[in-house]
Structure formats: C-alpha cells, structure tokens
Scaffold this active site. Structure first.
Site, PDB file in Angstrom:
ATOM      1  N   CYS A  75       0.850  -1.225   0.026  1.00  0.00           N
ATOM      2  CA  CYS A  75       0.024   0.075   0.122  1.00  0.00           C
ATOM      3  C   CYS A  75       0.893   1.217   0.207  1.00  0.00           C
ATOM      4  CB  CYS A  75      -0.805   0.021   1.154  1.00  0.00           C
ATOM      5  SG  CYS A  75      -1.377   1.473   1.817  1.00  0.00           S
ATOM      6  N   GLU A  76       0.681   1.943  -1.042  1.00  0.00           N
ATOM      7  CA  GLU A  76       1.472   3.338  -0.932  1.00  0.00           C
ATOM      8  C   GLU A  76       1.273   4.442  -0.053  1.00  0.00           C
ATOM      9  OE1 GLU A  76       0.806   4.549  -4.930  1.00  0.00           O
ATOM     10  OE2 GLU A  76      -0.636   5.825  -4.491  1.00  0.00           O
ATOM     11  N   HIS A  77       0.200   4.173   0.580  1.00  0.00           N
ATOM     12  CA  HIS A  77      -0.228   5.172   1.685  1.00  0.00           C
ATOM     13  C   HIS A  77       0.485   4.926   2.883  1.00  0.00           C
ATOM     14  CE1 HIS A  77      -4.275   6.209  -0.304  1.00  0.00           C
ATOM     15  NE2 HIS A  77      -3.271   7.037  -0.847  1.00  0.00           N
ATOM     16  N   HIS A  78       0.731   3.683   3.190  1.00  0.00           N
ATOM     17  CA  HIS A  78       1.365   3.251   4.308  1.00  0.00           C
ATOM     18  C   HIS A  78       2.413   2.456   4.644  1.00  0.00           C
ATOM     19  CE1 HIS A  78      -3.273   4.081   5.273  1.00  0.00           C
ATOM     20  NE2 HIS A  78      -2.534   4.723   6.234  1.00  0.00           N
ATOM     21  N   GLN A 117      -4.944  -0.717  -4.127  1.00  0.00           N
ATOM     22  CA  GLN A 117      -5.876  -1.799  -4.718  1.00  0.00           C
ATOM     23  C   GLN A 117      -6.472  -1.259  -5.694  1.00  0.00           C
ATOM     24  OE1 GLN A 117      -7.647  -4.228  -1.867  1.00  0.00           O
ATOM     25  NE2 GLN A 117      -9.216  -5.142  -3.406  1.00  0.00           N
ATOM     26  N   HIS A 145      -5.868  -5.533   3.794  1.00  0.00           N
ATOM     27  CA  HIS A 145      -4.705  -4.697   3.997  1.00  0.00           C
ATOM     28  C   HIS A 145      -4.341  -4.470   5.429  1.00  0.00           C
ATOM     29  CE1 HIS A 145      -5.688  -2.317   0.137  1.00  0.00           C
ATOM     30  NE2 HIS A 145      -6.530  -3.272   0.307  1.00  0.00           N
ATOM     31  N   CYS A 147      -2.659  -2.472   6.569  1.00  0.00           N
ATOM     32  CA  CYS A 147      -2.839  -0.882   6.995  1.00  0.00           C
ATOM     33  C   CYS A 147      -4.045  -0.779   7.942  1.00  0.00           C
ATOM     34  CB  CYS A 147      -2.653   0.358   6.337  1.00  0.00           C
ATOM     35  SG  CYS A 147      -3.631   0.077   4.739  1.00  0.00           S
TER      36      CYS A 147
END
Ligand SMILES: [Zn+2]
Length: 185
Positions: A75-78, A117, A145, A147
């Site tokens: 996940c590129e956010h976390h 995703q 996920h 996260c």
C-alpha cells in the site's frame, strides 16, 4: 534503484526512532531492507504490456476465466502489505488469446510497485484491454490490508473487493452476470 541511498535512509529512520543502530540485530538491517525493496518493487521497471506480448490465434471466442491468482503488494499510503487474490475474465476477439500464465504475470508486475488496490485493479484491466483487444475484460481483486489490520481501525479479516469492467461487459448485463456467477464457484 539506488540501494545505497535506501540503505542510508533506513539507517536514518532507525536512528530517528531512537533505536540503537549498533546493536547486532540491526547492524545489517538497512542493507537487508534495501535489497528487500528491490525485490518488492521490481515491477517499477517493467512495462506490464511487454509481458502480454505472446498472443496466439485460437478458435475460441468464449469466456476465459483465471481465478485465485495470489497477489502480494504494498500500500503506497502506509508502506504496509496488502494481499489476496485476483480474478480475471475476458472474451477474446477474433481468437486472440494469451497464455494463462501471462495474465498472472501482468498482476505480478503491477503488484510489485507501491500501489493502491483500486489502481492495481484498473491498470490490470486496462493493460489486458489495450494489448489483447478482447471483446471485454473483468478484473476483480479481493485483498486484506495490513494498514487496516495492524493499525488504524484495527479490523483484521476485513476484505476489500474492487472490480474493473471494460468493453462488452459494461453494457451486457447477462454476460457480466455469467462471469460473476462462474467466479463465485
Ligand atoms: Zn494503507
């Protein structure tokens, strides 16, 4: 990928966390993380269209479904993993088909990048739709996920489902229903 720079940066992160970067367990960790990032993100340097290049002509214009393609991504956010499965269905046009493993390979390339995703799902569908030029394609991804599991709302076991629908499946509700029904088995 600049491994030396990743190594240095991760060393800094450990320092900033107040960790003892000299203790045995952490000594080689920055180097290990750099090599691991190279392994996790190799897809950054690969064009997903290139892996679909082998196209055969076969007298088959019915639905082709590949189910339960395992996937692991970040996940590129976390920068935490998400993992699950991808399901791909398409209807060839003029007998243009590809090796079944090639479809899984597209997911492999795109999942080995910092991802979301939703984007992984639509990029997979777009790649197949562009290169194979089928009548239609459906991609469904189900994933858990980390996260959402290890932090944040702490909801282990919750599964996110995304879909991307291209071509004939957009208008043809019976064809779409047939695929969804086959996927449910
Ligand atoms: Zn996340």
């Amino acid at each position: 990928m600049d491994l030396k720079r990743i190594e240095k940066s991760f060393f800094e992160i450990l320092n900033a966390m107040g960790e003892d970067v000299k203790r045995e367990g952490l000594l080689d960790t920055p180097k290990r993380v750099a090599r691991m990032y190279e392994e996790l993100f190799w897809g950054l340097n690969v064009d997903p269209k290139s892996v679909l290049s082998a196209i055969f002509n076969e007298n088959h214009d019915e639905i082709v479904i590949v189910k339960d393609i395992p996937l692991y991504s970040m996940c590129e956010h976390h920068f935490l993993p998400f993992h699950g499965a991808a399901h791909i269905a398409y209807i060839p046009k003029n007998g243009r088909i590809t090796g079944i493993s090639k479809l899984a390979r597209v997911v492999d390339v795109l999942s080995h990048r910092p991802q979301l995703q939703e984007r992984l799902t639509s990029q997979t569908a777009d790649t197949i739709f562009e290169v194979l030029d089928p009548m239609g394609v459906i991609v469904i991804i189900e994933a858990e996920h980390m996260c959402m599991t290890m932090r944040g709302i702490n909801k282990p076991g919750s599964i996110t489902v995304t879909s991307a629908i291209r071509g004939i499946f957009e208008e043809d509700a019976p064809a779409r229903a047939e695929v969804l029904n086959l996927l449910r088995r």
